[in-house]
Write an enzyme that holds these catalytic residues in place. Structure first.
Site, short mmCIF file in Angstrom:
data_model
loop_
_atom_site.label_atom_id
_atom_site.label_comp_id
_atom_site.label_asym_id
_atom_site.label_seq_id
_atom_site.Cartn_x
_atom_site.Cartn_y
_atom_site.Cartn_z
N ASP A 120 0.84 -1.20 0.00
CA ASP A 120 0.00 0.00 0.00
C ASP A 120 0.88 1.26 0.00
OD1 ASP A 120 -2.04 1.96 0.75
OD2 ASP A 120 -3.15 0.31 1.66
N HIS A 122 -0.19 3.81 1.48
CA HIS A 122 -0.60 4.41 2.75
C HIS A 122 -0.43 3.42 3.90
CE1 HIS A 122 -2.87 6.23 -0.62
NE2 HIS A 122 -2.53 7.37 -0.01
N ASP A 124 -2.88 3.10 6.39
CA ASP A 124 -4.21 2.61 6.79
C ASP A 124 -4.24 2.27 8.28
OD1 ASP A 124 -4.74 3.00 4.15
OD2 ASP A 124 -4.99 0.89 3.63
N HIS A 137 -11.34 4.12 4.92
CA HIS A 137 -10.36 3.27 4.21
C HIS A 137 -8.93 3.53 4.71
CE1 HIS A 137 -9.24 6.02 0.51
NE2 HIS A 137 -9.38 6.72 1.60
N ASP A 222 -3.30 -3.17 -2.09
CA ASP A 222 -3.95 -1.92 -2.49
C ASP A 222 -3.27 -1.48 -3.77
OD1 ASP A 222 -4.69 0.80 -2.80
OD2 ASP A 222 -5.06 0.97 -0.65
N GLU A 267 -9.24 -1.05 -4.14
CA GLU A 267 -9.05 0.32 -4.64
C GLU A 267 -8.85 0.39 -6.17
OE1 GLU A 267 -9.52 2.98 -2.74
OE2 GLU A 267 -9.24 2.28 -0.66
MN MN Z 1 -5.02 1.10 1.52
#
Ligand code: MN
Length: 295
Positions: A120, A122, A124, A137, A222, A267
């Site tokens: 990912d 990010h 999260d 999310h 993701d 996503e």
């Molecule tokens: Mn994510």
């Protein structure tokens, strides 16, 4: 690994700001997913999608659409649990990443002690206390580790030990989120770690983190981890992402570990995509995770 794969979609877009990610499961299926997996030798059952209720009001601005997201995730949790009870491999298609609170908590409840590989851009790892946006999310990894929001996983007893979690590809993490990741001992491999160490070395380390002392691995992919040049159809694109080679090798090494228990791919946003490029890539990466080898 089991011969049986269950595909379970979630048409969830309430956890994100930009709309369209609810069509992700359809885009990935349209890329020929089922036929491609069957060709590898699996028996595939498409269990359809969980569809969230139409949201009337966002509710708490720190947990936007909490009620609808949690209700939908509880349904997803049950479907994933059902699949695991039949000893099938659950392949979950998103939807925004909030769905992982439903899928991962089912896998962790079923097996008791799993590791998570979270690919990912990010972290999260936000919760209702530190979130800057209220978008759920950005919270599922924290929730499944038992670090809030608690309501997001209230339907499950499954929690994951943060010492068995690795994030790969991170490059957009909020300041408070960074502190919380460090405090809880999550192994974070940023994009600059990939550039300096190389993806192979990172996977050797990360696979040790997620599989040593666990029953196996849940892979949460993701698509925004990948550079927007290759994966333009995603809601929160961040430049300087993982290359195709890095992503394919990462997923291939997860497969080779022989420890993969379950997987979600999230996503994919067809409204922002170019001729389903991101949907096709998602489908191809799933094939790689499940055993399609080049040679
Ligand atoms: Mn994510």
């Amino acid at each position: 690994m089991t011969k049986y794969i269950d595909i379970i979609g979630s048409q969830m877009d309430l956890g994100a700001v930009r709309k369209g990610v609810d069509m992700g499961p359809s885009a990935i299926r349209h890329a020929g997913l089922i036929e491609k997996i069957e060709r590898i030798g699996y028996t595939v059952k498409d269990k359809g999608d969980v569809v969230p209720a139409v949201a009337v009001s966002q509710g708490d601005p720190k947990l936007r659409y909490e009620k609808e997201i949690n209700a939908s995730n509880e349904q997803l949790f049950r479907k994933v649990k059902e699949s695991l009870d039949e000893a099938h491999f659950p392949l979950i298609l998103g939807g925004d990443h909030s769905i992982a609170a439903g899928s991962v908590s089912a896998v962790s409840q079923h097996y008791g002690n799993i590791g998570i590989l979270w690919i990912d851009a990010h972290g999260d790892f936000n919760d209702d206390r530190i979130t800057l946006t209220g978008n759920m999310h950005g919270m599922p990894l924290s929730a499944v580790c038992g670090l809030g929001p608690d309501s997001m996983v209230s339907f499950s007893s499954g929690r994951v030990d943060p010492s068995h979690v690795a994030i790969i590809g991170a490059r957009d993490i909020d300041p408070e989120e960074k502190i919380k990741l460090r405090k809880n001992g999550i192994s974070v491999y940023s994009i600059s770690d990939i550039h300096t160490m190389g993806i192979y070395e990172i996977l050797v380390e990360a696979l040790d983190v997620v599989s040593n002392g666990t029953c196996g691995i849940h892979l949460s992919l993701d698509m925004d981890a990948i550079d927007p040049e290759y994966a333009p159809g995603t809601g929160t694109p961040v430049p300087n992402g993982m290359t195709l080679r890095e992503t394919y090798l990462a997923v291939e090494l997860v497969r080779k570990s022989g420890k993969l228990l379950s997987m979600d791919v999230v996503e994919v946003n067809p409204l922002l995509d170019i001729k389903n490029k991101t949907g096709i890539l998602a489908s191809d990466l799933i094939q790689t995770a499940l055993g399609s080898t080049e040679y």
